[in-house]
Write a protein that holds these residues in place. Structure first.
Motif, PDB file in Angstrom:
ATOM      1  N   VAL A 324       1.034  -1.212  -0.062  1.00 43.33           N
ATOM      2  CA  VAL A 324      -0.007   0.046  -0.119  1.00 43.33           C
ATOM      3  C   VAL A 324       0.718   1.130  -0.016  1.00 43.33           C
ATOM      4  O   VAL A 324       1.700   1.486   0.825  1.00 43.33           O
ATOM      5  N   LYS A 326       1.316   5.252  -0.480  1.00 42.06           N
ATOM      6  CA  LYS A 326       0.756   6.515  -0.480  1.00 42.06           C
ATOM      7  C   LYS A 326       1.607   7.697  -1.341  1.00 42.06           C
ATOM      8  O   LYS A 326       2.614   7.657  -1.425  1.00 42.06           O
ATOM      9  N   GLU A 456      -6.057   3.624   3.817  1.00 44.93           N
ATOM     10  CA  GLU A 456      -4.974   2.535   4.071  1.00 44.93           C
ATOM     11  C   GLU A 456      -5.725   1.241   4.627  1.00 44.93           C
ATOM     12  O   GLU A 456      -5.285   0.121   3.990  1.00 44.93           O
TER      13      GLU A 456
END
Length: 672
Positions: A324, A326, A456
């Motif tokens: 994940v 960002k 998230e």
């Protein structure tokens, strides 16, 4: 493969009925043959086939077996054999409902093989004498991988045999030249000449030398062909093992045991590269001696193809990027080439990274290189550098970040946190001894790109579903929409143990409550094992009466346990996941003050105390204290809170709270 190597010559002497009994339709001889290495590496004898707690490990073995067989099928040049193997791999699904049956079947086959070899007077070490390696997920030691070493050693011996054959041919040619040279002055002598007999003897010797030379030359070519086949098989085993390593790395996201040591695979790659180079040299010398025949051309092309495949498959993502990511956040990843030590000196080898969509990842399998840039990567290049101490050659991308991302058109209710990308790494490198550079590439595990921290948890749900339920040989990044609940159980328990860093998993009571919750069937006591659970139930639809999904709730519990309750959970002091009906059943006959700790139904990341307390009319009822969150437990630990609540005295079933929780108390204040 030592057992199978001794068993194979005996098969021709076995009656058909015995063969059919030894290798049943559910586990045909083909599986035993093609997966001999892998089968003999597993610890089938360590299983207790009646212990259902070992079923997850059995199912892992079944999944690996299907995956490996599919890989073998794909690489088989014989169309008929390839279709047959694909059919067999599908038929192995018969073991899906009862993976322990596979363990029993394979274990019995290996036992029968040993028995048959013993009857034939062929000795073989017992199970207990096999060399032991590192522990597996369930603590069972694994055998050391010796077969690859044996196969490579045999290849090296085969190359030495070819070299000896070449030297013998050279000696025979010299002897032949000498004999012919000595024969020339004797030409024209008649039968009455006293030296005639010497001439006949010398001519016979020449004929014998020419015969020996022809036989040796034929053997040399035959050995080359045999070495080629052996190299191809050994390299196929290596590539299967590299793919298996990648698959195990993928599964590690949900806590499955993963040995990340690439050292043995690097050694294997380097050895096969050396064998390939020696065979190319020997082939060149054969062509010099015998001319460039068609069979030599075919061997040369096969060696070149094997080399290209080896170089391509030796590029792996050693340290994956976060799954994940960002945007605007820094991250790192490391790519390693297992043949880095064999790179030709000179210009540095630069790896370039780019972000690709799921569709582009699929096209890579068709040989289509992505031409559209869907994301802007910062610090997207790195140099392959050799580390003498670790003997590894890696390119580490430091401070990489995604500045912006272009998203695909979404279908229906699909969220941005369900969209999967990957990092594609490409470069060109030249191997010492090869003229042309090789264009090579590899991709990372799927990643989800987010722009806000609030995304998230949902993004991680996408990753968990992908890692837990994708097929080993899938088209990127296809996953099923529904899976049996028993598979979900394995994933949840494994992830919980990994995330919390505990050896205590989820028991059958915990898992049953989780099933009741995700299926919204709190009154059902039946087995949910084969009931299908969908992605929507996992993380799209909110739980009844709540504003959060099943995964969001479960993840909140994991996070709280990891940060505040690990020791309590590991010591068995938290009952955990339990429904209110089950709670009332086990507490209803307990005295006032009896309590247990359960995770909150209503609050994300909360733990509550359920206890038996008095009612206004003198009766008893089960009551729940307001849940404690991480914020609460940061200000005062759970042990101190339990100490200071006077209405609870005994931990279920009947243990004094002061004795059980005393190691968690701080300060000197104890209830009177």
């Amino acid at each position: 493969m030592a057992l199978w190597a001794q068993m194979t010559p005996q098969l021709q002497y076995l009656p058909t009925q015995t063969l059919n009994e030894l290798y049943p339709d559910t586990f045909p001889l083909d599986v035993r043959h093609y997966l001999a290495n892998w089968i003999e590496e597993q610890r089938w004898e360590s299983f207790d086939v009646d212990n259902m707690e070992q079923e997850p490990q059995a199912r892992m073995l079944l999944d690996q077996m299907v995956h490996l067989l599919q890989e073998v099928a794909q690489q088989n040049p014989n169309v008929v054999e390839r279709v047959k193997l694909q059919h067999i791999s599908k038929n192995l699904s018969v073991f899906q409902p009862q993976p322990m049956l596979l363990v029993r079947t394979v274990r019995d086959i290996l036992r029968k093989e040993r028995h048959l070899l013993a009857q034939a007077g062929i000795g073989f070490p017992p199970f207990q004498s096999m060399p032991m390696g590192p522990p597996a997920l369930n603590g069972t030691p694994q055998p050391v991988r010796e077969d690859s070493k044996t196969d490579v050693d045999n290849l090296v011996l085969k190359v030495l045999e070819i070299q000896n054959c070449r030297q013998t041919l050279h000696q025979l040619q010299e002897d032949l030249n000498w004999e012919k040279q000595e024969t020339e002055p004797m030409q024209g002598q008649n039968d009455l000449d006293p030296h005639h007999q010497d001439q006949v003897t010398r001519q016979n010797r020449i004929k014998q030398l020419e015969y020996n030379y022809a036989i040796c030359a034929k053997k040399r070519v035959q050995l080359l062909q045999e070495a080629m086949c052996a190299l191809e098989q050994c390299q196929s085993s290596l590539i299967l093992r590299i793919k298996s390593w990648r698959w195990e790395q993928h599964r590690a996201t949900i806590g499955v045991h993963f040995d990340d040591n690439l050292g043995p695979l690097q050694t294997w790659c380097e050895q096969l590269l050396g064998v390939n180079g020696n065979l190319r040299q020997e082939l060149m010398l054969v062509k010099r001696d015998h001319g460039a025949g068609e069979q030599f051309q075919t061997l040369e092309e096969s060696l070149a193809c094997l080399l290209q495949t080896l170089v391509q498959n030796s590029l792996v993502v050693d340290k994956q990027p976060p799954q994940v990511i960002k945007t605007q956040s820094k991250f790192s990843t490391t790519v390693r080439h297992l043949l880095g030590e064999k790179m030709a000196p000179g210009k540095p080898v630069v790896l370039k990274a780019q972000i690709i969509t799921e569709a582009q990842a699929r096209n890579l399998g068709q040989g289509i290189v992505p031409n559209e840039n869907v994301g802007e990567l910062i610090n997207s290049t790195a140099i392959l550098e050799h580390n003498t101490a670790s003997k590894s050659t890696c390119a580490t991308f430091r401070n990489m970040s995604i500045r912006k991302i272009k998203r695909a058109d979404r279908k229906g209710s699909e969220s941005v946190t369900e969209e999967k990308f990957a990092l594609l790494f490409t470069t060109e490198m030249t191997i010492t001894g090869c003229e042309s550079p090789y264009g090579i590439q590899t991709i990372s595990l799927p990643v989800v790109v987010i722009v806000h921290g609030s995304q998230e948890i949902n993004a991680m749900a996408t990753i968990i579903w992908d890692c837990a339920f994708s097929e080993p040989n899938r088209i990127p990044f296809v996953v099923p929409d529904r899976v049996p609940w028993k598979q979900m159980c394995e994933a949840l328990s494994s992830k919980f143990m990994s995330e919390v860093q505990t050896q205590r998993g989820l028991d059958r009571y915990n898992l049953h409550f989780l099933a009741q919750k995700i299926f919204d069937q709190p009154d059902i006591s039946e087995d949910f094992s084969n009931m299908p659970v969908s992605w929507a139930q996992f993380n799209k639809e909110v739980l009844p009466g709540r504003n959060f999904t099943f995964w969001q709730w479960f993840e909140g519990v994991m996070d709280l346990t990891k940060k505040c309750l690990r020791d309590y959970w590991s010591d068995g002091l938290i009952f955990g996941f339990i429904g209110k009906q089950h709670l009332h059943v086990i507490l209803q006959n307990k005295p006032n003050g009896t309590f247990l700790l359960r995770f909150s139904d209503s609050e994300l990341g909360g733990i509550t105390i359920a206890y038996v307390g008095p009612t206004d009319n003198g009766g008893r009822k089960v009551q729940n204290i307001q849940p404690f969150t991480k914020k609460d437990l940061d200000s005062a630990g759970l042990g101190d809170r339990i100490r200071d609540i006077n209405c609870i005295t005994y931990v279920y079933p009947d243990l004094s709270k002061n004795e059980v929780f005393k190691k968690f108390f701080t300060g000197n204040a104890f209830p009177a």
